[in-house]
Design an enzyme around this catalytic site. Structure first.
Site, PDB file in Angstrom:
ATOM      1  N   PRO A 101      40.677  32.482  34.263  1.00 60.87           N
ATOM      2  CA  PRO A 101      41.847  32.922  33.781  1.00 60.87           C
ATOM      3  C   PRO A 101      42.623  33.685  35.008  1.00 60.87           C
ATOM      4  CG  PRO A 101      40.124  34.568  33.026  1.00 60.87           C
ATOM      5  CD  PRO A 101      39.545  33.459  33.965  1.00 60.87           C
ATOM      6  N   LYS A 124      33.432  36.134  42.199  1.00 55.48           N
ATOM      7  CA  LYS A 124      33.964  35.125  41.442  1.00 55.48           C
ATOM      8  C   LYS A 124      34.034  33.573  41.859  1.00 55.48           C
ATOM      9  CE  LYS A 124      34.702  37.719  37.645  1.00 55.48           C
ATOM     10  NZ  LYS A 124      34.083  37.595  36.443  1.00 55.48           N
ATOM     11  N   GLY A 167      38.172  44.925  26.422  1.00 50.56           N
ATOM     12  CA  GLY A 167      38.685  43.602  27.094  1.00 50.56           C
ATOM     13  C   GLY A 167      38.328  42.380  26.508  1.00 50.56           C
ATOM     14  N   GLY A 213      29.549  42.517  28.097  1.00 49.97           N
ATOM     15  CA  GLY A 213      30.776  43.010  28.323  1.00 49.97           C
ATOM     16  C   GLY A 213      31.799  43.338  27.287  1.00 49.97           C
ATOM     17  N   VAL A 266      44.601  39.159  33.182  1.00 48.85           N
ATOM     18  CA  VAL A 266      44.406  39.358  31.878  1.00 48.85           C
ATOM     19  C   VAL A 266      44.634  40.922  31.247  1.00 48.85           C
ATOM     20  CG1 VAL A 266      42.976  39.192  29.789  1.00 48.85           C
ATOM     21  CG2 VAL A 266      42.639  37.678  31.615  1.00 48.85           C
ATOM     22  N   ASP A 281      22.295  46.031  30.670  1.00 49.85           N
ATOM     23  CA  ASP A 281      22.618  46.163  32.068  1.00 49.85           C
ATOM     24  C   ASP A 281      22.462  44.687  32.632  1.00 49.85           C
ATOM     25  OD1 ASP A 281      22.710  46.510  34.611  1.00 49.85           O
ATOM     26  OD2 ASP A 281      21.809  48.234  34.747  1.00 49.85           O
ATOM     27  N   TYR A 306      35.737  41.027  45.019  1.00 48.79           N
ATOM     28  CA  TYR A 306      36.061  40.573  43.416  1.00 48.79           C
ATOM     29  C   TYR A 306      36.210  38.881  43.668  1.00 48.79           C
ATOM     30  CZ  TYR A 306      37.579  39.593  38.990  1.00 48.79           C
ATOM     31  OH  TYR A 306      38.096  39.089  37.477  1.00 48.79           O
TER      32      TYR A 306
END
Length: 270
Positions: free
Chosen positions: A180, A154, A13, A9, A183, A58, A150
């Site tokens: 977190p 998570k 970000g 990633g 963000v 990937d 999401y």
């Protein structure tokens, strides 16, 4: 003494910011992303230092994970740290979410972390140690309406990470999961336009920054806690909400309204 790192990633970000910080302090870093163009921009910004390696990856492909981890360990001698940072989010109410979004959330957010953790664990067990860091979310502790897929993905990341940490600790491999709050990244900017994402903005008016997460990662590398929540106060609220979901109706309504107001302010400020 510098260490060797593999991060997913890194196109934007948290992943991008952390990769840059590690390279600048002299560690050897393999920064990965599915977006080759974003990796090229990263290399250009860092002036292509010798301690930076970029590879397209990937995270949904377990064979790609195994191949890359094995190659890096062979080239570098060992792989000290693997960070599973890549993620995906698209807001939506439960009755609106198409099948492809179900697959995309769990394939990237959950399976991607599982495959990365497995590949890292196999190599670290062979070499006698290492540290895996997985990025989950406070949405993986307390359910977040409007971010159902999401949040669920998570929750799975957090549950898998905590279980894997207990599995690996007696074998000399450390694992930390970081959860977190919102963000300030492109993923947060995307949510401004979705009313379903109002809860995302229910915390502080000032979102966490990628630098906040990088500092938490550096703390994890030094102290190796099994879990970090950011900020800690919101982490405690999330765990309370998760423990007593039936009592959270009034609080949920208040948080949603608070989030909507913050969301509208952000939209106007653009």
């Amino acid at each position: 003494m510098s260490k060797t790192y593999l991060l997913s990633g890194c196109g934007s970000g948290i992943g991008r910011h952390t990769a840059m910080a590690l390279v600048r302090r002299g560690d050897r870093v393999c920064a990965t992303d599915i977006n080759a163009e974003a990796l090229a921009i990263l290399r250009k910004e860092l002036a292509s230092p010798e301690n930076l390696r970029t590879e397209t990856l990937d995270v949904r492909d377990p064979q790609a994970w195994d191949k890359l981890v094995t190659t890096l360990a062979a080239d570098w001698g060992r792989l000290d740290v693997v960070m599973n940072i890549a993620g995906y989010l698209k807001p939506g109410y439960v009755h609106e979410e198409p099948a492809e979004e179900v697959h995309r959330h769990f394939d990237i957010n959950t399976k991607g972390v599982v495959f990365g953790t497995q590949a890292a664990a196999r190599q670290m067990l062979r070499q006698g140690g290492g540290h895996i860091i997985n990025i989950a979310s406070l949405a993986g502790i307390a359910p977040v309406p409007g971010l159902n897929l999401y949040s669920a993905s998570k929750f799975a990341v957090r549950g898998y990470s905590l279980s894997a940490a207990m599995d690996l600790a007696p074998r000399g491999v450390k694992l930390t999961v970081i959860c977190p709050d919102a963000v300030q990244t492109p993923m947060l900017d995307l949510q401004v336009d979705y009313e379903q994402a109002a809860m995302t903005f229910s915390g502080s008016a000032q979102a966490l920054t990628a630098d906040d997460i990088t500092r938490a990662i550096f703390h994890a590398l030094e102290k190796a806690p099994i879990e970090i929540t950011l900020p800690a106060s919101r982490g405690r609220i999330a765990k309370l909400g998760s423990a007593f979901p039936g009592l959270s109706g009034a609080l949920l309504k208040w948080l949603r309204e608070r989030g909507r107001k913050q969301q509208q302010k952000r939209a106007k400020a653009r």
